[in-house]
Scaffold this motif. Structure first.
Motif, short mmCIF file in Angstrom:
data_model
loop_
_atom_site.label_atom_id
_atom_site.label_comp_id
_atom_site.label_asym_id
_atom_site.label_seq_id
_atom_site.Cartn_x
_atom_site.Cartn_y
_atom_site.Cartn_z
N ILE A 258 3.96 7.95 7.17
CA ILE A 258 5.36 8.14 7.63
C ILE A 258 5.99 6.68 7.63
CG2 ILE A 258 6.72 8.68 9.56
CD1 ILE A 258 5.11 10.74 10.45
N VAL A 259 6.90 6.71 6.73
CA VAL A 259 7.67 5.29 6.72
C VAL A 259 9.02 5.26 7.41
CG1 VAL A 259 8.63 3.80 5.10
CG2 VAL A 259 6.51 5.20 4.41
N GLY A 260 9.21 4.57 8.39
CA GLY A 260 10.37 4.37 9.27
C GLY A 260 11.66 3.92 8.58
N PRO A 261 12.74 3.70 9.06
CA PRO A 261 13.92 3.10 8.48
C PRO A 261 13.85 1.81 8.33
CG PRO A 261 14.35 3.96 10.59
CD PRO A 261 13.06 4.21 10.45
N GLY A 262 14.81 1.15 7.63
CA GLY A 262 15.08 -0.16 7.66
C GLY A 262 15.08 -0.94 6.18
N THR A 263 15.30 -2.21 6.22
CA THR A 263 15.43 -2.92 4.89
C THR A 263 13.71 -3.49 4.57
OG1 THR A 263 15.88 -4.83 5.99
CG2 THR A 263 17.65 -3.72 4.86
N THR A 264 13.27 -3.68 5.63
CA THR A 264 11.85 -4.20 5.36
C THR A 264 10.86 -2.95 4.94
OG1 THR A 264 11.79 -5.64 7.30
CG2 THR A 264 9.46 -5.01 6.39
N THR A 265 10.79 -1.60 5.57
CA THR A 265 10.20 -0.61 5.00
C THR A 265 10.59 -0.24 3.55
OG1 THR A 265 11.62 0.85 6.31
CG2 THR A 265 9.45 0.22 7.27
N GLN A 266 11.89 -0.19 3.46
CA GLN A 266 12.44 -0.11 1.98
C GLN A 266 11.87 -0.92 1.05
OE1 GLN A 266 14.23 3.03 1.37
NE2 GLN A 266 13.50 3.04 3.20
N SER A 267 11.66 -2.45 1.29
CA SER A 267 10.83 -3.00 0.37
C SER A 267 9.34 -2.78 -0.10
CB SER A 267 10.86 -4.50 0.85
OG SER A 267 12.12 -5.04 1.15
N LEU A 268 9.08 -2.37 1.15
CA LEU A 268 7.65 -1.59 0.70
C LEU A 268 7.75 -0.36 -0.28
CD1 LEU A 268 4.63 -1.26 1.40
CD2 LEU A 268 5.20 0.18 3.46
N LEU A 269 8.53 0.52 0.08
CA LEU A 269 8.88 1.69 -0.75
C LEU A 269 9.11 1.22 -2.45
CD1 LEU A 269 10.36 4.18 1.44
CD2 LEU A 269 8.23 4.15 0.74
N ALA A 270 10.17 0.08 -2.34
CA ALA A 270 10.46 -0.23 -3.64
C ALA A 270 9.21 -0.88 -4.53
CB ALA A 270 11.54 -1.49 -3.53
N ARG A 271 8.23 -1.44 -3.81
CA ARG A 271 7.03 -1.96 -4.52
C ARG A 271 6.30 -0.94 -5.04
NH1 ARG A 271 5.01 -6.55 -6.71
NH2 ARG A 271 6.04 -8.59 -5.60
#
Length: 393
Positions: A258-271
């Protein structure tokens, strides 16, 4: 960030006189209803109806009662002035207090106009501090008719709480107020704090548009008052990228995250080659997105069938892990995962910038908050973690 319209002048730290305190109370009954159901806010009639259709229930009254419960046995030190029904009267009586009703009766559904009118009436009644339950939207409504000197104190009950006028939690708000009404000195210290708001429509489109609405006076209490949300740590960009690269390489095969909101976690998903939900909750497995923008009910249904891990970032300037902006990840969802399955991602710069370098949790469940307290590993570089203290807000 931009500055909205005619902001009231920012004031330096000062003092506000204290007698037998006259406390104004305003409760926004619908505040926070959009959080658990994944609506990123509850502004507007259409959004409120959608929240109700998704099973949302009022939360602000319960949170106000948590705050007022800290004032038991102090009734001789203060008087509560408030509005009828759900806007303050009901919860005051439920907390064992005898409120003075000074504003007109509202309709079946309260509106921002009711809030604005209540502020004006309470100020005319001479309240020395205005206590309110809501989020950034409620704070903005109050600010629109607030004078330049009366302090305010927010009980965090909304979805968006980026402003610095809120206590860390309902209990913290109550304890702060308790200390104020018990003071023997003729004044208590106040300071100027930012009131901020996000555009909810833009938020639902995964866009962050923040505006500084103005400044209001709040009590000074570094331990119990939250800071405003901090945006942008330029020096962390490289660190976050290396962390995300490392985590992607070390995710457990077959595990559900489960991936929470925010720019940091979005960077993870982008990877992972995934475009996630910037301000929502996604579920991924083996670098594939399984579900987007889930609410609490959907997360619980998934967690009942699959073991889960949770990946969350840290809110800059405030240090919250849970209870701000990710209310879909409720105490019940956290119970399904367990503390050992929570992965926290942040730059060391963001952690070191926090007050006392501590992380805060405000899940609404004191038992879960206590279980999360202690220490937790935070991934701050590709092969480096920090052990950071976690406290109930």
């Amino acid at each position: 960030m931009s500055t909205h319209g005619a902001c009231k002048q920012e004031n330096p730290v000062g003092f506000w006189p204290v007698r037998k305190s006259k406390i104004g109370l305003i409760v926004n009954p619908i505040a926070g209803m959009g959080g658990k159901v994944g609506l990123k806010g509850t502004d507007g009639t259409a959004t409120l109806m959608r929240a109700k259709n998704l099973g949302a229930v009022p939360l602000a009254g319960k949170k106000t009662q948590q705050a007022l419960s800290q004032l038991r046995l102090l009734e001789d030190r203060f008087e509560i002035l408030t509005s009828p029904g759900e806007m303050g009267e009901k919860v005051s009586k439920a907390s064992g207090l005898i409120p003075t009703i000074v504003t007109a009766k509202t309709g079946a559904t309260t509106t921002r106009t009711d809030t604005i009118n209540a502020v004006r009436t309470l100020l005319q009644s001479g309240v020395e501090l205005l206590l309110f339950a809501g989020g950034d939207g409620t704070a903005c409504d109050i600010f629109s008719s607030l004078d330049s000197s009366t302090p305010i104190l927010g009980i965090p009950a909304g979805v968006k709480m980026h402003s610095a006028v809120f206590a860390n939690s309902p209990v913290s708000a109550g304890r702060l107020l308790s200390s104020l009404v018990q003071r023997t000195s003729p004044s208590f210290p106040i300071k100027s704090a930012e009131i901020m708001d996000l555009d909810e429509d833009a938020r639902r489109r995964d866009s962050i548009q923040t505006t500084i609405i103005g400044y209001a006076n709040v009590p000074v209490d570094r331990a119990r008052m939250q800071s405003s949300k901090a945006y942008g740590f330029p020096e962390e960009i490289h660190a976050i990228d290396s962390i995300c690269k490392f985590l992607v390489q070390n995710l457990t095969s077959g595990a559900s995250y489960i991936v929470g909101p925010g720019t940091t976690t979005q960077s993870l998903l982008a990877r992972m080659g995934i475009q996630g939900t910037l301000l929502g909750i996604d579920v991924v497995q083996d670098k594939t997105i399984l579900h987007r923008d889930l609410n609490e009910s959907q997360l619980l249904r998934y967690a009942d069938k699959h073991p889960i891990k949770i990946i969350v970032g840290v809110i800059g300037g405030q240090g919250f892990l849970f209870g701000r902006g990710n209310q879909q990840i409720t105490a019940e969802v956290i119970k399904r995962a367990g503390k050992e399955s929570i992965i926290v991602v942040s730059s060391s710069e963001k952690i070191l910038s926090l007050e006392n370098q501590r992380l805060l949790v405000d899940t609404g469940d004191p038992k879960v908050d206590a279980e999360l307290s202690g220490y937790i590993k935070v991934q701050v570089e590709a092969r480096k973690t920090m052990i950071v203290k976690v406290e109930p807000a």
